[in-house]
Scaffold this motif. Structure first.
Motif, short mmCIF file in Angstrom:
data_model
loop_
_atom_site.label_atom_id
_atom_site.label_comp_id
_atom_site.label_asym_id
_atom_site.label_seq_id
_atom_site.Cartn_x
_atom_site.Cartn_y
_atom_site.Cartn_z
N ALA A 17 0.83 -1.21 0.00
CA ALA A 17 0.00 0.00 0.00
C ALA A 17 0.86 1.26 0.00
N ILE A 18 1.92 1.26 0.81
CA ILE A 18 2.80 2.43 0.88
C ILE A 18 3.53 2.65 -0.44
N LYS A 19 3.89 1.55 -1.08
CA LYS A 19 4.62 1.63 -2.36
C LYS A 19 3.89 2.49 -3.38
N TYR A 20 2.55 2.39 -3.36
CA TYR A 20 1.75 3.13 -4.36
C TYR A 20 1.09 4.38 -3.78
N SER A 21 1.51 4.79 -2.58
CA SER A 21 0.87 5.92 -1.93
C SER A 21 1.16 7.26 -2.60
N LYS A 22 2.25 7.31 -3.36
CA LYS A 22 2.64 8.59 -3.96
C LYS A 22 2.30 8.70 -5.44
N VAL A 23 1.71 7.64 -6.01
CA VAL A 23 1.36 7.70 -7.42
C VAL A 23 -0.05 8.25 -7.59
N SER A 24 -0.41 8.57 -8.83
CA SER A 24 -1.76 9.06 -9.12
C SER A 24 -2.80 8.00 -8.77
N SER A 25 -4.00 8.47 -8.38
CA SER A 25 -5.09 7.54 -8.02
C SER A 25 -5.38 6.56 -9.14
N THR A 26 -5.24 7.01 -10.38
CA THR A 26 -5.55 6.15 -11.52
C THR A 26 -4.49 5.07 -11.75
N GLU A 27 -3.34 5.21 -11.09
CA GLU A 27 -2.25 4.25 -11.28
C GLU A 27 -2.17 3.22 -10.15
N ILE A 28 -2.96 3.39 -9.10
CA ILE A 28 -2.94 2.43 -8.00
C ILE A 28 -3.56 1.12 -8.47
N PRO A 29 -2.89 -0.03 -8.26
CA PRO A 29 -3.47 -1.31 -8.69
C PRO A 29 -4.85 -1.51 -8.06
N PRO A 30 -5.80 -2.08 -8.80
CA PRO A 30 -7.17 -2.24 -8.29
C PRO A 30 -7.24 -2.92 -6.93
N HIS A 31 -6.39 -3.93 -6.68
CA HIS A 31 -6.49 -4.68 -5.43
C HIS A 31 -6.02 -3.88 -4.22
N LEU A 32 -5.39 -2.71 -4.47
CA LEU A 32 -4.92 -1.88 -3.35
C LEU A 32 -5.74 -0.60 -3.17
N LEU A 33 -6.73 -0.38 -4.02
CA LEU A 33 -7.51 0.85 -3.94
C LEU A 33 -8.19 1.02 -2.58
N GLN A 34 -8.64 -0.08 -1.99
CA GLN A 34 -9.35 0.04 -0.71
C GLN A 34 -8.45 0.51 0.42
N PHE A 35 -7.12 0.47 0.21
CA PHE A 35 -6.19 0.93 1.23
C PHE A 35 -5.54 2.27 0.87
N SER A 36 -6.02 2.90 -0.18
CA SER A 36 -5.48 4.20 -0.58
C SER A 36 -5.90 5.26 0.43
N THR A 37 -4.97 6.14 0.77
CA THR A 37 -5.29 7.24 1.70
C THR A 37 -5.59 8.53 0.95
N LYS A 38 -5.66 8.46 -0.37
CA LYS A 38 -5.98 9.65 -1.15
C LYS A 38 -7.46 9.98 -1.02
N ASN A 39 -7.78 11.28 -1.09
CA ASN A 39 -9.17 11.69 -0.85
C ASN A 39 -10.00 11.84 -2.12
N ARG A 40 -9.45 11.40 -3.26
CA ARG A 40 -10.26 11.43 -4.48
C ARG A 40 -11.20 10.22 -4.45
N PRO A 41 -12.49 10.44 -4.69
CA PRO A 41 -13.45 9.35 -4.48
C PRO A 41 -13.65 8.44 -5.68
N ILE A 42 -13.96 7.19 -5.39
CA ILE A 42 -14.57 6.32 -6.40
C ILE A 42 -15.97 6.88 -6.63
N VAL A 43 -16.34 7.09 -7.88
CA VAL A 43 -17.63 7.70 -8.19
C VAL A 43 -18.57 6.65 -8.77
N VAL A 44 -19.70 6.45 -8.09
CA VAL A 44 -20.75 5.56 -8.56
C VAL A 44 -21.77 6.43 -9.29
N TRP A 45 -21.94 6.19 -10.58
CA TRP A 45 -22.90 6.98 -11.36
C TRP A 45 -24.09 6.10 -11.75
#
Length: 402
Positions: A17-45
């Protein structure tokens, strides 16, 4: 969303999780998204109100016809472009049934072209192999198909004959063309006994993901509150999920099991781990802290078919703004919005059992269930099944540096 397989079987680590903490939200592997500390939201439309099924627990009360208030293609593209500029990690197309929207593929392709990672939540009945191929071509990364049990149960829930068979075929067609697909199972008293058979079925069919949703009392879900599990039934279900997750992992099945809409599950898994693998307790607590509990208004946002923005897909009665009038990014980042500020600092306002809990910052309960049952969004979550001893237990001290 609580990753049972990730936490119980060590499929995710803090270092990952830390390894990908500094990359863009769109670059975080899907299996680690739930542990991202970034505040950009997953958007359900919820892009359309139109649906071909009649599900008893539908949270938006879908209809047989589209609404005249739905975003036009151009309005939708403006909204999607804003999400791309904002670099949200995921845009989830939902409905109704999103595949019934005539411009679905045009909009999905547009989303791909502005750099968004897109997934779809569908009943699966319309996914022929040709449709699956089109979904892959326009950049859809994951197909989540709702199943409510084995054939008889599912068809009764969905109100349509052969709904189960068509949904399974939709999953298989997706997998055939190289699209990842999985099951979404909302549990109630009427179907929880189907869970063991359905999980085994999914594993044997090679379905790679199985997500179990706790009932949220919104939309038609408000009408079946009495059909929700008791605390005892919920606890037994979680005990089963833990054992089944470990069993399938031991047997070599490549299926990921998750739960959602009840973050007490994370604390339940922590208690399981601390008794059996205490050396992993610090890592589990750290991952749960990174996840942050209920994501409404923080890591998850909802935009309905009209363009109204909500803290999550179950908050249809609280509108933060409308994307026809103001960009989503402006609405979401409005620091003057008192309601959003409270959701983002919910631990300060919790009452009852939730306020006493030493894990409240890792959970926070479901505010919708609290409001429906008690008339107060800050009251305790009526679906929490943890004991007083469990919520008052002091979590292990975390020494890991994030």
């Amino acid at each position: 969303m609580i990753g049972c397989t990730k936490l119980l079987c060590g499929k995710a680590t803090v270092s990952d999780a830390i390894k990908y903490s500094k990359v863009s939200s769109t670059e975080i592997p899907p299996h680690l998204l739930q542990f991202s500390t970034k505040n950009r939201p997953i958007v359900v439309w919820n892009m359309t109100l139109k649906c071909n099924l009649r599900c008893v627990h539908c949270y938006i009360n879908a209809k047989s016809e589209a609404s005249k208030e739905e975003l036009t293609t151009e309005q939708a593209k403006e909204f999607i472009e804003d999400l791309g500029s904002m670099k949200v990690p995921v845009l989830l197309f939902s409905g109704g049934e999103p595949l019934l929207r005539e411009d679905f593929f045009e909009l999905a392709e547009f989303a791909r072209d502005v750099g968004l990672r897109t997934v779809i939540s569908t009943n699966g009945t319309l996914i022929t192999e040709d449709v699956a191929r089109k979904l892959k071509d326009v950049g859809i990364k994951y197909v989540g198909v709702s199943l409510d049990g084995m054939p008889e149960t599912h068809n009764r829930f969905r109100g349509v004959v052969q709904a189960f068979e068509k949904a399974i075929e939709g999953i298989k067609n997706s997998l055939r063309v190289g699209l990842k697909a999985g099951v979404r199972f909302t549990v109630t008293k009427d179907n929880y006994k189907d869970l063991p058979k359905l999980l085994d079925y999914a594993a044997k069919e090679g379905i790679p993901r199985f997500c179990i949703y706790h009932l949220v009392y919104a939309g038609r879900g408000k009408n079946i509150v009495e059909r929700d599990l008791t605390k005892e039934e919920r606890r037994k279900m979680m005990e089963f999920i833990v054992e089944k997750t470990l069993e399938l992992h031991r047997k070599g099945y490549e299926i990921e099991i998750l739960t959602t809409d009840n973050h007490a599950d994370g604390i339940f898994l922590y208690n399981y781990i601390i008794k059996r693998e205490p050396e992993r307790a610090e890592e589990i607590i750290t991952l749960l802290r990174m996840h942050g509990g209920c994501s409404a208004g923080v890591k998850v946002a909802n935009v309905d078919y009209r363009g109204d923005v909500h803290p999550c897909q179950f908050w249809s009665h609280v509108t933060l703004g409308n994307v026809k009038e103001r960009k989503f990014s402006e609405i979401w980042n409005d620091k003057s919005n008192e309601f959003l500020n409270m959701l983002r600092n919910k631990a300060k306002y919790l009452k009852g059992k939730c306020s006493r809990c030493n894990f409240k910052e890792l959970c926070g309960g479901c505010r919708i269930r609290a409001e429906t049952v008690y008339g107060d969004i800050w009251q305790e979550d009526p679906a929490c099944y943890l004991t007083e001893e469990e919520i008052l237990r002091k979590p292990v001290e975390v020494k890991i540096k994030l």
